[in-house]
Design a protein around this motif. Sequence first.
Motif, PDB file in Angstrom:
ATOM      1  N   UNK A   3      65.135  20.733 124.690  1.00 48.89           N
ATOM      2  CA  UNK A   3      63.766  21.172 124.429  1.00 48.89           C
ATOM      3  C   UNK A   3      62.922  20.065 123.798  1.00 48.89           C
ATOM      4  N   UNK A   4      63.529  19.197 123.007  1.00 50.90           N
ATOM      5  CA  UNK A   4      62.793  18.084 122.429  1.00 50.90           C
ATOM      6  C   UNK A   4      62.251  17.161 123.519  1.00 50.90           C
ATOM      7  N   UNK A   5      63.006  16.997 124.582  1.00 56.65           N
ATOM      8  CA  UNK A   5      62.535  16.180 125.714  1.00 56.65           C
ATOM      9  C   UNK A   5      61.325  16.820 126.373  1.00 56.65           C
ATOM     10  N   UNK A   6      61.324  18.156 126.477  1.00 52.35           N
ATOM     11  CA  UNK A   6      60.151  18.845 127.024  1.00 52.35           C
ATOM     12  C   UNK A   6      58.920  18.589 126.153  1.00 52.35           C
ATOM     13  N   UNK A   7      59.118  18.614 124.878  1.00 55.04           N
ATOM     14  CA  UNK A   7      58.005  18.364 123.954  1.00 55.04           C
ATOM     15  C   UNK A   7      57.492  16.945 124.134  1.00 55.04           C
ATOM     16  N   UNK A   8      58.395  15.965 124.194  1.00 50.76           N
ATOM     17  CA  UNK A   8      57.979  14.577 124.388  1.00 50.76           C
ATOM     18  C   UNK A   8      57.324  14.372 125.751  1.00 50.76           C
ATOM     19  N   UNK A   9      57.839  15.040 126.773  1.00 51.12           N
ATOM     20  CA  UNK A   9      57.242  14.959 128.109  1.00 51.12           C
ATOM     21  C   UNK A   9      55.834  15.543 128.097  1.00 51.12           C
ATOM     22  N   UNK A  10      55.642  16.672 127.436  1.00 50.94           N
ATOM     23  CA  UNK A  10      54.308  17.256 127.296  1.00 50.94           C
ATOM     24  C   UNK A  10      53.375  16.370 126.500  1.00 50.94           C
ATOM     25  N   UNK A  11      53.910  15.752 125.452  1.00 55.10           N
ATOM     26  CA  UNK A  11      53.102  14.828 124.651  1.00 55.10           C
ATOM     27  C   UNK A  11      52.669  13.625 125.483  1.00 55.10           C
ATOM     28  N   UNK A  12      53.573  13.090 126.294  1.00 53.57           N
ATOM     29  CA  UNK A  12      53.205  11.929 127.123  1.00 53.57           C
ATOM     30  C   UNK A  12      52.178  12.328 128.180  1.00 53.57           C
ATOM     31  N   UNK A  13      52.268  13.552 128.716  1.00 54.18           N
ATOM     32  CA  UNK A  13      51.279  14.045 129.665  1.00 54.18           C
ATOM     33  C   UNK A  13      49.907  14.138 128.994  1.00 54.18           C
ATOM     34  N   UNK A  14      49.866  14.711 127.807  1.00 51.16           N
ATOM     35  CA  UNK A  14      48.612  14.834 127.056  1.00 51.16           C
ATOM     36  C   UNK A  14      48.048  13.465 126.698  1.00 51.16           C
ATOM     37  N   UNK A  15      48.917  12.551 126.293  1.00 51.67           N
ATOM     38  CA  UNK A  15      48.497  11.185 125.979  1.00 51.67           C
ATOM     39  C   UNK A  15      47.903  10.509 127.219  1.00 51.67           C
ATOM     40  N   UNK A  16      48.518  10.729 128.381  1.00 49.42           N
ATOM     41  CA  UNK A  16      48.000  10.179 129.632  1.00 49.42           C
ATOM     42  C   UNK A  16      46.628  10.730 129.967  1.00 49.42           C
ATOM     43  N   UNK A  17      46.423  12.025 129.740  1.00 49.60           N
ATOM     44  CA  UNK A  17      45.105  12.628 129.958  1.00 49.60           C
ATOM     45  C   UNK A  17      44.043  11.979 129.078  1.00 49.60           C
ATOM     46  N   UNK A  18      44.346  11.861 127.800  1.00 45.17           N
ATOM     47  CA  UNK A  18      43.395  11.239 126.874  1.00 45.17           C
ATOM     48  C   UNK A  18      43.109   9.795 127.257  1.00 45.17           C
ATOM     49  N   UNK A  19      44.152   9.081 127.645  1.00 50.13           N
ATOM     50  CA  UNK A  19      44.004   7.679 128.005  1.00 50.13           C
ATOM     51  C   UNK A  19      43.105   7.506 129.230  1.00 50.13           C
ATOM     52  N   UNK A  20      43.400   8.218 130.303  1.00 47.79           N
ATOM     53  CA  UNK A  20      42.677   8.031 131.560  1.00 47.79           C
ATOM     54  C   UNK A  20      41.240   8.530 131.462  1.00 47.79           C
ATOM     55  N   UNK A  21      41.033   9.658 130.830  1.00 48.69           N
ATOM     56  CA  UNK A  21      39.714  10.269 130.873  1.00 48.69           C
ATOM     57  C   UNK A  21      38.820   9.936 129.688  1.00 48.69           C
ATOM     58  N   UNK A  22      39.379   9.371 128.615  1.00 53.97           N
ATOM     59  CA  UNK A  22      38.541   9.037 127.461  1.00 53.97           C
ATOM     60  C   UNK A  22      38.773   7.593 126.998  1.00 53.97           C
ATOM     61  N   UNK A  23      40.004   7.254 126.681  1.00 54.70           N
ATOM     62  CA  UNK A  23      40.315   5.964 126.065  1.00 54.70           C
ATOM     63  C   UNK A  23      39.987   4.756 126.905  1.00 54.70           C
ATOM     64  N   UNK A  50      32.774   4.166 140.138  1.00 58.50           N
ATOM     65  CA  UNK A  50      33.786   3.282 140.712  1.00 58.50           C
ATOM     66  C   UNK A  50      35.125   3.362 140.014  1.00 58.50           C
ATOM     67  N   UNK A  51      35.144   2.965 138.769  1.00 58.50           N
ATOM     68  CA  UNK A  51      36.400   2.855 138.041  1.00 58.50           C
ATOM     69  C   UNK A  51      37.018   4.211 137.700  1.00 58.50           C
ATOM     70  N   UNK A  52      36.253   5.123 137.135  1.00 55.83           N
ATOM     71  CA  UNK A  52      36.808   6.415 136.726  1.00 55.83           C
ATOM     72  C   UNK A  52      37.382   7.218 137.894  1.00 55.83           C
ATOM     73  N   UNK A  53      36.678   7.327 139.026  1.00 56.58           N
ATOM     74  CA  UNK A  53      37.298   8.040 140.152  1.00 56.58           C
ATOM     75  C   UNK A  53      38.590   7.373 140.618  1.00 56.58           C
ATOM     76  N   UNK A  54      38.621   6.054 140.578  1.00 61.66           N
ATOM     77  CA  UNK A  54      39.818   5.327 140.992  1.00 61.66           C
ATOM     78  C   UNK A  54      40.994   5.645 140.080  1.00 61.66           C
ATOM     79  N   UNK A  55      40.764   5.596 138.787  1.00 60.43           N
ATOM     80  CA  UNK A  55      41.844   5.880 137.842  1.00 60.43           C
ATOM     81  C   UNK A  55      42.227   7.360 137.853  1.00 60.43           C
ATOM     82  N   UNK A  56      41.292   8.236 138.195  1.00 64.95           N
ATOM     83  CA  UNK A  56      41.613   9.652 138.326  1.00 64.95           C
ATOM     84  C   UNK A  56      42.564   9.878 139.502  1.00 64.95           C
ATOM     85  N   UNK A  57      42.294   9.227 140.624  1.00 63.36           N
ATOM     86  CA  UNK A  57      43.175   9.352 141.785  1.00 63.36           C
ATOM     87  C   UNK A  57      44.541   8.734 141.478  1.00 63.36           C
ATOM     88  N   UNK A  58      44.565   7.627 140.731  1.00 63.69           N
ATOM     89  CA  UNK A  58      45.840   7.037 140.320  1.00 63.69           C
ATOM     90  C   UNK A  58      46.595   8.001 139.411  1.00 63.69           C
TER      91      UNK A  58
END
Length: 178
Positions: A3-23, A50-58
């Motif tokens: 279950x700890x791995x699920x938590x870390x996997x969810x955290x990395x998913x959330x971190x990826x969202x913040x990174x791509x769409x805000x950071x 240009x850049x944001x749609x590209x990184x969203x598709x990535x």
Amino acid sequence: MPSLRYIWLGFSFFLGLLWVFIGQNWIFLNLFAGLLGGDGLDLNSYLQSGSSPSFTVLWISCIIALLLWLIVTSRARPRNGAEVRRMRPLWWTAATVLVLLGCLYQLFFTVFIWQLQGQSPVEGSAINYFPVPPTGWLVLILFVVIDVALLFWLPTVLGSPRSYRLVVPGAVKLFGGR
């Protein structure tokens, strides 16, 4: 997967969202504006069209690759280490394809989409592409690699089941051997 791995996997998913769409956009606007901005390039317009749609598709591509990796590895029942090691080229192929796709997405959203539409993304200009300078392209490619690391490598390190976590580069250093 514990279950700890699920938590870390969810955290990395959330971190990826913040990174791509805000950071990323914040970093482009505040730290790399001089490198990305070319002759007559409105950086805000480029980031939006240009850049944001590209990184969203990535981001979507990385999520699909991650889900495929997790499905394949969770259903597999390796009998020995050789079967596990055979997955290493598949992982590297997926990571390489994601980096290449990220570069192609940048090229498509910066150049090709505007040429296909026959319009100029730069207001008052006759050019039909965003004029990103060579240093800007290097920054974009660097961020493609960072995105693949954050959106594919890290979740596969955290979410790969059983022995398959040993296939992902760096997983043994982070989590140790079996």
